[in-house]
Design a protein around this motif. Structure first.
Motif, PDB file in Angstrom:
ATOM      1  N   VAL A 106     -81.834  44.876   9.046  1.00 38.18           N
ATOM      2  CA  VAL A 106     -83.143  44.915   8.386  1.00 38.18           C
ATOM      3  C   VAL A 106     -83.211  46.245   7.657  1.00 38.18           C
ATOM      4  N   SER A 107     -83.107  46.219   6.333  1.00 39.59           N
ATOM      5  CA  SER A 107     -82.915  47.476   5.599  1.00 39.59           C
ATOM      6  C   SER A 107     -83.763  47.558   4.337  1.00 39.59           C
ATOM      7  N   ASN A 108     -84.277  48.751   4.090  1.00 41.86           N
ATOM      8  CA  ASN A 108     -84.901  49.108   2.813  1.00 41.86           C
ATOM      9  C   ASN A 108     -86.060  48.198   2.431  1.00 41.86           C
ATOM     10  N   ASN A 109     -86.797  47.732   3.426  1.00 41.22           N
ATOM     11  CA  ASN A 109     -87.965  46.902   3.162  1.00 41.22           C
ATOM     12  C   ASN A 109     -89.239  47.745   3.157  1.00 41.22           C
ATOM     13  N   SER A 110     -90.224  47.305   2.400  1.00 39.50           N
ATOM     14  CA  SER A 110     -91.572  47.860   2.454  1.00 39.50           C
ATOM     15  C   SER A 110     -92.423  46.934   3.309  1.00 39.50           C
ATOM     16  N   VAL A 111     -92.962  47.488   4.414  1.00 43.73           N
ATOM     17  CA  VAL A 111     -93.727  46.674   5.361  1.00 43.73           C
ATOM     18  C   VAL A 111     -95.080  47.350   5.568  1.00 43.73           C
ATOM     19  N   ARG A 112     -96.156  46.615   5.328  1.00 48.28           N
ATOM     20  CA  ARG A 112     -97.485  47.209   5.501  1.00 48.28           C
ATOM     21  C   ARG A 112     -98.523  46.122   5.719  1.00 48.28           C
ATOM     22  N   ASN A 113     -99.684  46.552   6.219  1.00 44.21           N
ATOM     23  CA  ASN A 113    -100.792  45.638   6.493  1.00 44.21           C
ATOM     24  C   ASN A 113    -100.354  44.480   7.390  1.00 44.21           C
ATOM     25  N   TYR A 114     -99.849  44.829   8.561  1.00 44.17           N
ATOM     26  CA  TYR A 114     -99.488  43.827   9.556  1.00 44.17           C
ATOM     27  C   TYR A 114    -100.472  43.918  10.708  1.00 44.17           C
ATOM     28  N   ASP A 115    -100.448  42.900  11.558  1.00 40.74           N
ATOM     29  CA  ASP A 115    -101.391  42.865  12.668  1.00 40.74           C
ATOM     30  C   ASP A 115    -100.830  43.600  13.880  1.00 40.74           C
ATOM     31  N   LYS A 116     -99.847  43.034  14.561  1.00 41.02           N
ATOM     32  CA  LYS A 116     -99.345  43.654  15.786  1.00 41.02           C
ATOM     33  C   LYS A 116     -98.170  44.594  15.523  1.00 41.02           C
ATOM     34  N   ASN A 117     -97.086  44.083  14.927  1.00 43.79           N
ATOM     35  CA  ASN A 117     -95.889  44.902  14.703  1.00 43.79           C
ATOM     36  C   ASN A 117     -95.391  44.768  13.272  1.00 43.79           C
ATOM     37  N   GLY A 118     -94.785  45.866  12.784  1.00 45.63           N
ATOM     38  CA  GLY A 118     -94.154  45.814  11.474  1.00 45.63           C
ATOM     39  C   GLY A 118     -92.802  45.117  11.528  1.00 45.63           C
ATOM     40  N   ILE A 119     -91.863  45.682  12.313  1.00 46.13           N
ATOM     41  CA  ILE A 119     -90.526  45.100  12.476  1.00 46.13           C
ATOM     42  C   ILE A 119     -90.276  44.943  13.969  1.00 46.13           C
ATOM     43  N   THR A 120     -89.891  43.748  14.385  1.00 46.95           N
ATOM     44  CA  THR A 120     -89.722  43.441  15.806  1.00 46.95           C
ATOM     45  C   THR A 120     -88.374  42.773  16.038  1.00 46.95           C
ATOM     46  N   ALA A 121     -87.687  43.165  17.111  1.00 52.87           N
ATOM     47  CA  ALA A 121     -86.478  42.465  17.560  1.00 52.87           C
ATOM     48  C   ALA A 121     -86.607  42.227  19.049  1.00 52.87           C
ATOM     49  N   SER A 122     -86.444  40.983  19.472  1.00 50.88           N
ATOM     50  CA  SER A 122     -86.629  40.614  20.877  1.00 50.88           C
ATOM     51  C   SER A 122     -85.456  39.815  21.402  1.00 50.88           C
ATOM     52  N   GLY A 123     -85.075  40.125  22.646  1.00 49.25           N
ATOM     53  CA  GLY A 123     -84.098  39.338  23.380  1.00 49.25           C
ATOM     54  C   GLY A 123     -84.789  38.325  24.262  1.00 49.25           C
ATOM     55  N   GLN A 156    -101.086  48.689  17.467  1.00 43.52           N
ATOM     56  CA  GLN A 156     -99.932  48.296  16.663  1.00 43.52           C
ATOM     57  C   GLN A 156     -98.692  49.103  17.048  1.00 43.52           C
ATOM     58  N   ASN A 157     -97.543  48.575  16.671  1.00 41.67           N
ATOM     59  CA  ASN A 157     -96.277  49.306  16.747  1.00 41.67           C
ATOM     60  C   ASN A 157     -95.563  49.157  15.414  1.00 41.67           C
ATOM     61  N   GLY A 158     -95.044  50.265  14.898  1.00 45.50           N
ATOM     62  CA  GLY A 158     -94.333  50.178  13.624  1.00 45.50           C
ATOM     63  C   GLY A 158     -93.039  49.398  13.756  1.00 45.50           C
ATOM     64  N   ILE A 159     -92.168  49.832  14.669  1.00 42.77           N
ATOM     65  CA  ILE A 159     -90.888  49.164  14.932  1.00 42.77           C
ATOM     66  C   ILE A 159     -90.763  48.997  16.439  1.00 42.77           C
ATOM     67  N   GLN A 160     -90.435  47.797  16.877  1.00 42.13           N
ATOM     68  CA  GLN A 160     -90.235  47.530  18.310  1.00 42.13           C
ATOM     69  C   GLN A 160     -88.911  46.825  18.536  1.00 42.13           C
ATOM     70  N   ILE A 161     -88.090  47.401  19.413  1.00 44.12           N
ATOM     71  CA  ILE A 161     -86.855  46.759  19.877  1.00 44.12           C
ATOM     72  C   ILE A 161     -87.061  46.496  21.365  1.00 44.12           C
ATOM     73  N   GLY A 162     -86.992  45.241  21.805  1.00 46.99           N
ATOM     74  CA  GLY A 162     -87.367  44.974  23.179  1.00 46.99           C
ATOM     75  C   GLY A 162     -86.701  43.787  23.818  1.00 46.99           C
ATOM     76  N   TYR A 163     -86.911  43.697  25.142  1.00 53.48           N
ATOM     77  CA  TYR A 163     -86.563  42.526  25.941  1.00 53.48           C
ATOM     78  C   TYR A 163     -85.082  42.171  25.880  1.00 53.48           C
ATOM     79  N   GLY A 164     -84.233  43.200  25.788  1.00 55.44           N
ATOM     80  CA  GLY A 164     -82.792  42.973  25.793  1.00 55.44           C
ATOM     81  C   GLY A 164     -82.135  43.016  24.432  1.00 55.44           C
ATOM     82  N   ALA A 165     -82.910  43.158  23.362  1.00 52.26           N
ATOM     83  CA  ALA A 165     -82.291  43.375  22.044  1.00 52.26           C
ATOM     84  C   ALA A 165     -81.574  44.721  22.058  1.00 52.26           C
ATOM     85  N   THR A 166     -80.545  44.846  21.248  1.00 51.57           N
ATOM     86  CA  THR A 166     -79.771  46.088  21.193  1.00 51.57           C
ATOM     87  C   THR A 166     -79.636  46.535  19.745  1.00 51.57           C
ATOM     88  N   GLY A 167     -79.090  47.762  19.559  1.00 51.22           N
ATOM     89  CA  GLY A 167     -78.804  48.191  18.198  1.00 51.22           C
ATOM     90  C   GLY A 167     -79.261  49.597  17.926  1.00 51.22           C
TER      91      GLY A 167
END
Length: 425
Positions: free
Chosen positions: A189-206, A234-245
């Protein structure tokens, strides 16, 4: 030439031509809209995606009121025409509906672009979720959603993935969501413009069961929250629940939850970058400004720790109410970060996320300017917390888990649990 040899030659030539024709067909392109572009032209993105043999879909500048589902390997990209470079996917006139699937945890989702079980690149598109038409909290609105898929999400603008005002406390609304119950999914997930979101901007979940999820690289994105709000944490970026990177070179700003009165002794809060129940994630070279918490690796349970997180070379400024870096797990490294204007501690070696005890962590080489404690030591063991460079801090190091701010709200630090986006069950 002998007639038999002539026949054989002709047959071989026909076979070769058929193979070339098949290869050309298999790698064909399609264009959506009226601008000049390759292949057959279509009026909707979904029609082009569904066309047999198409592997590249180019989208002309324009507005496309549709929800798109992709289940085959594909490149989907916006293209420029004339003076315009804006291919915009908007909500259909009737509002968002479910994509006919649930997320991996059984919760219905309404994604504007949904990718399932394929390797897909999405680039140069605007995804605008304004006026989604949802009427309750039973459906999760998502801008771009990869489920058990791989590929790249790059150079897009994803905005306004917001529930109607009365529903903005539903803990839903994800601009970009990557979700997998296996470790074979790899997404950049690269070089994106993310704004005006509800809960999270960028999320990765296992899968939330102790097994590994997708491997993600989140890099070069600009993520802008709603600013100070009492509606949702809110959270800007969330990596969770077993996601890696790894999370690198992103700019994250304006994720601030105004805690309602009476939340003590514990409160929930917003985070710029939240690592929640995912181990060995690398968080480097990010800029996090004006968030409630800056960067936070949090252990959820014995099966879902945030142990082994590396937080280095980040620039974190102006946290509101809480710590710039809160290491609520074990075996972490916080090194060579620049921190200024922290409402609480610059770096907290936190023992408040059991079964982690805030132990075996390295905090060195950081530059901390203005905080009630440069390093808040917690009660863990085996930690290394020297050397660091301090300016204008009340205490360079301080035992325990609380310090009194020298400015702003005059109160002891309250126990804070970041408000993660939680997979629904």
């Amino acid at each position: 030439m002998h007639p038999t040899r002539t026949l054989t030659f002709c047959c071989l030539a026909l076979i070769a031509l058929a193979a070339l024709s098949k290869q050309a067909f298999a790698s064909s392109s399609a264009t959506v809209g009226l601008c000049a572009g390759p292949g057959t032209h279509y009026t909707t993105i979904q029609a082009a995606v569904n066309a047999p043999g198409v592997t590249t879909v180019e989208v002309c500048p324009g507005t496309y009121p549709e929800q798109v589902t992709i289940t085959q390997n594909l490149t989907l990209k916006g293209i420029a025409s004339g003076t315009s470079d804006a291919a915009v996917v908007v909500v259909p006139a009737g509002g968002l509906v479910t994509n006919g699937v649930t997320d991996l945890f059984g919760f219905p989702t309404a994604a504007q672009i949904f990718v399932q079980g394929a390797t897909v690149t999405i680039s140069h598109l605007t995804v605008d979720g304004a006026n989604d038409g949802l009427t309750d909290c039973s459906i999760d609105a998502i801008g771009i959603y990869y489920q058990n898929a791989s590929g790249t999400i790059t150079d897009n603008a994803v905005r306004n993935v917001l529930l109607p005002p009365a529903l903005q406390g539903c803990q839903d609304g994800l601009a970009i969501n990557v979700e997998s119950n296996t470790s074979t999914s790899t997404v950049t997930v690269s070089n994106n413009s993310v704004r005006n979101y509800d809960k999270n901007g960028i999320t990765a979940s296992g899968p939330d069961n102790g097994s590994l999820g997708p491997n993600v690289t989140v890099t070069g994105n600009t993520v802008i929250g709603l600013g100070a709000t009492a509606v949702i944490a809110q959270n800007g970026i969330q990596i969770g629940y077993g996601a890696t990177g790894k999370v690198t070179f992103n700019s994250v700003i304006d994720d601030i939850y105004i805690n309602p009165s009476g939340c003590a002794p514990s409160c929930t809060g917003s985070s710029g970058i939240l690592i929640y129940g995912s181990a060995n994630v690398t968080v480097t070279n990010n800029t996090v400004e004006s968030t409630q918490l800056g960067i936070v690796p949090v252990t959820e349970s014995a099966a879902l720790t945030a142990n082994g997180t590396t937080v280095s070379l980040n620039h974190i400024g102006g946290t509101q109410l809480y710590d710039a870096i809160d290491l609520c797990s074990d075996g972490n490294t916080a090194k060579s970060n620049v921190i200024y204007g922290s409402a609480q501690s610059g770096i907290h070696v936190d023992d408040e996320c059991p079964p982690s005890t805030g132990s075996d962590t390295i905090v060195t080489g950081n530059t901390i300017n203005e905080a009630c404690a440069g390093v808040l030591l917690g009660t863990g063991s085996g930690n290394t917390t020297v050397p660091n460079t301090y300016s204008n801090v009340t205490n360079t190091t301080l035992a325990g888990d609380t310090c009194t701010p020298s400015y702003g709200p005059s109160k002891q630090r309250q126990s804070l649990r970041p408000s993660a986006y939680r997979p629904k069950r």
